[in-house]
Design an enzyme around this catalytic site. Sequence first.
Site, PDB file in Angstrom:
ATOM      1  N   GLY A  51      -1.847 -38.506  -5.661  1.00 11.70           N
ATOM      2  CA  GLY A  51      -2.460 -37.318  -6.246  1.00 11.70           C
ATOM      3  C   GLY A  51      -2.204 -37.299  -7.734  1.00 11.70           C
ATOM      4  O   GLY A  51      -1.961 -38.339  -8.349  1.00 11.70           O
ATOM      5  N   CYS A  54      -4.020 -38.545 -12.800  1.00  8.63           N
ATOM      6  CA  CYS A  54      -4.407 -39.897 -13.243  1.00  8.63           C
ATOM      7  C   CYS A  54      -4.978 -40.768 -12.130  1.00  8.63           C
ATOM      8  O   CYS A  54      -6.101 -41.272 -12.261  1.00  8.63           O
ATOM      9  CB  CYS A  54      -3.198 -40.603 -13.860  1.00  8.63           C
ATOM     10  SG  CYS A  54      -2.567 -39.792 -15.349  1.00  8.63           S
TER      11      CYS A  54
END
Length: 206
Positions: A51, A54
């Site tokens: 998650g 990025c």
Amino acid sequence: NTFLTTKISYANMLAELCEKLPGADASVVTSAVGCDTRIGAKYLRGALGYGGPCFPRDNLALAAVARRCGVEALLPEATDQVNRWQARRIRDLVLARLPAGGTVAILGLSYKPDTGVTEESQGLAVAQQLAACATRVVVYDPAAMEEARGQLSGKVHFAGSVEECVAGADVVAVTTPWGEFRNISPTLLRRTGRRPVLLDCWGIVD
């Protein structure tokens, strides 16, 4: 980043497969695979999906660039599909162990430890999906409670501590590997006389 997301989704695929094979242990399998110097052990751990701001963005960006260039972006697209499946997989594991009218405790709402960021958080997604199934959900995170309120307010109950979160729970899911969650003990879980199921997604509890 997109190569790392591929390793993460591969490890999570292996973990789900090991859950279906009697006697299989995902940590043993991924450790063996990671011993190969061509592959390496980093980011090769069956747990929850990736998650944050990025990894999901960069994975989808590579797929978009490939499509614009007329290239089939099957690998990053498959990686994203596997990653999005992880929260639903954990939701189903919880629901399969939850008695009628039971309570689920979710420990971890940030996308990784030592941050209050909940963007693309797996723990947040699990809480949302369980709440959508009309399940009573209690959540706690050491740093991400305020940020999570904007997305979970009115859907779940917010606890002020680990102890408050797990009290009365029938299933406890550790969805972010915060250090303080390592100290969860059977005594704490059984304090109210229950024997809850502990779903340790990261394998951090002794």
